[in-house]
Design an enzyme around this catalytic site. Structure first.
Site, PDB file in Angstrom:
ATOM      1  N   ARG A   2       0.853  -1.184   0.000  1.00  0.00           N
ATOM      2  CA  ARG A   2       0.000   0.000   0.000  1.00  0.00           C
ATOM      3  C   ARG A   2       0.892   1.239   0.000  1.00  0.00           C
ATOM      4  NH1 ARG A   2      -3.525  -2.328  -1.855  1.00  0.00           N
ATOM      5  NH2 ARG A   2      -5.370  -3.241  -0.893  1.00  0.00           N
ATOM      6  N   HIS A  52      -0.348   0.610 -10.203  1.00  0.00           N
ATOM      7  CA  HIS A  52      -1.121  -0.323  -9.367  1.00  0.00           C
ATOM      8  C   HIS A  52      -1.611  -1.529 -10.187  1.00  0.00           C
ATOM      9  CE1 HIS A  52      -3.622  -0.346  -5.424  1.00  0.00           C
ATOM     10  NE2 HIS A  52      -3.405  -1.583  -5.831  1.00  0.00           N
ATOM     11  N   ALA A  54      -0.322  -4.771  -9.750  1.00  0.00           N
ATOM     12  CA  ALA A  54       0.180  -6.019  -9.158  1.00  0.00           C
ATOM     13  C   ALA A  54      -0.755  -7.202  -9.393  1.00  0.00           C
ATOM     14  CB  ALA A  54       0.448  -5.844  -7.670  1.00  0.00           C
ATOM     15  N   GLU A  75      -2.538   8.076  -4.391  1.00  0.00           N
ATOM     16  CA  GLU A  75      -2.968   7.592  -5.699  1.00  0.00           C
ATOM     17  C   GLU A  75      -4.193   8.362  -6.183  1.00  0.00           C
ATOM     18  OE1 GLU A  75      -3.378   3.267  -6.551  1.00  0.00           O
ATOM     19  OE2 GLU A  75      -1.601   3.118  -5.291  1.00  0.00           O
TER      20      GLU A  75
END
Length: 368
Positions: free
Chosen positions: A255, A302, A304, A284
């Site tokens: 995070r 982002h 992943a 973000e």
């Protein structure tokens, strides 16, 4: 109701087959405001499938409850965008989607580690800019991973999967920090070390650190896999960065707020051989000033969990969380063993795959 359109079609079909009416938000906005979502909920809504970017608190749960809603599911494992106590107050089940992201997320962390070590993004930009005019012995010299130490902070499922990839793939030694002992990971490294030794190679080793600082001081590559809470906010800050090796590599796929991004930018500026791979950011979708100018930073948006299999699986699990609650199904007994829900050749079990507030709402557990 689902928003925005989600990957694959199985999740839609599973809902329609159970006589659900599915409304899909087609607004061009990437992130929906609380007001947008209230309008979409309308006067009648049994459940919502939403995203990590949405602010689910008192306002939205009361609106969903007024519309007859019984369930909300994030299409994500994390749920730090959800006020679970507000959901409990209105009797709304909160679903998440663990069990399908482990390998995919670990693979991205490994990819960022290798890309940073071998300066792949810098080299790619150099090539595209037409700057390459012949081989040079010092051009984009990076770090060899073999025999180096990989540090893992948070050795849960994703952290352990990442560790295994780096150890087995690159024969790195392991140092890890976690409040709990990672017994399976330790056994794996021990067995792999014995295998290498039996074949005349240098064995790999593992060590559980007594503190996080120990990992930061000793590791050559460090990957962050903690949960985000008050104790892990700005875990990586000016002081902790100063304890790391000058040529270390730091990877964050957990995070954004785990890292003090302003301090990181300054550290990158002052230490050109220190490198970082980031999938998540403190604010973000924005980056702190200066980060995008840093050649020693690899930044991706982002992604992943962004493998086709995982994203389609997440959509399916989120849909089944909501469907299960509407149908009055019990909660699956192990949220990390979700293969039965993902088998496309058989109907899914009559259960909610993962409800984070199941105990608070006294929901029954499946005997399946």
């Amino acid at each position: 109701m689902a928003k925005p359109p989600m990957p694959g079609t199985r999740w839609i079909n599973l809902l329609i087959e159970q006589d659900c009416r599915v409304e899909i938000c087609t607004q061009k906005k990437t992130i929906l405001s609380v007001e947008d979502i209230i309008a979409l909920i309308g006067e009648r809504c049994d459940g919502v499938i939403g995203q990590l970017t949405e602010d689910w608190g008192e306002t939205l749960f009361s609106a969903l409850s007024r519309a007859g809603g019984k369930a909300f599911s994030n299409m994500a494992v994390g749920y730090n965008n959800v006020d679970v106590s507000a959901a409990n107050k209105y009797g709304v089940a909160v679903g998440n989607t663990p069990g399908v992201l482990t390998e995919t997320t670990a693979e991205l962390a490994a990819s960022l580690s290798v890309a940073a070590a071998r300066r792949i993004v810098e080299a790619d930009e150099f090539m595209r800019a037409g700057l390459y005019d012949g081989w040079l012995p010092h051009l984009f010299v990076g770090n060899l991973l073999k025999g180096q130490t990989v540090g893992v902070i948070g050795a849960g499922r994703i952290g352990s999967a990442y560790a295994r990839m780096m150890i087995e793939g690159f024969k790195m030694n392991l140092i890890y920090y976690d409040l709990y002992q990672a017994t399976r990971l330790e056994k794996f490294v021990t067995a792999y070390g014995e295998f290498l030794k039996a074949n005349g190679e240098q064995p790999v080793t593992w060590r559980r650190a007594a503190s996080m600082d120990e990992v930061l001081r000793e590791a050559d590559v460090i990957s962050l896999h903690p949960i985000l809470d008050k104790t892990t906010f700005h875990l990586i800050n000016k002081e902790s960065l100063a304890t790391m090796k000058k040529e270390a590599i730091l990877v964050n796929c957990s995070r954004g707020p785990v890292v003090d991004e302003v301090a990181l930018v300054e550290h990158l500026r002052q230490n050109p051989m220190f490198r970082v791979g980031l999938d998540v950011f403190e604010d973000e979708p924005y980056m702190k000033p200066g980060l995008s100018d840093m050649k020693n930073a690899i930044v991706v948006p982002h992604i992943a969990s962004a493998s086709k299999w995982t994203r389609e699986g997440m959509a399916t699990l989120a849909a089944l969380n909501v469907l299960g609650k509407i149908k009055g199904y019990p909660v699956w007994s192990d949220a990390n063993r979700v293969e039965p829900f993902l088998n496309e050749n058989a109907p899914p079990p009559a259960a909610c795959p993962s409800i984070v507030n199941a105990k608070a709402l006294s929901l029954p557990v499946s005997r399946l």
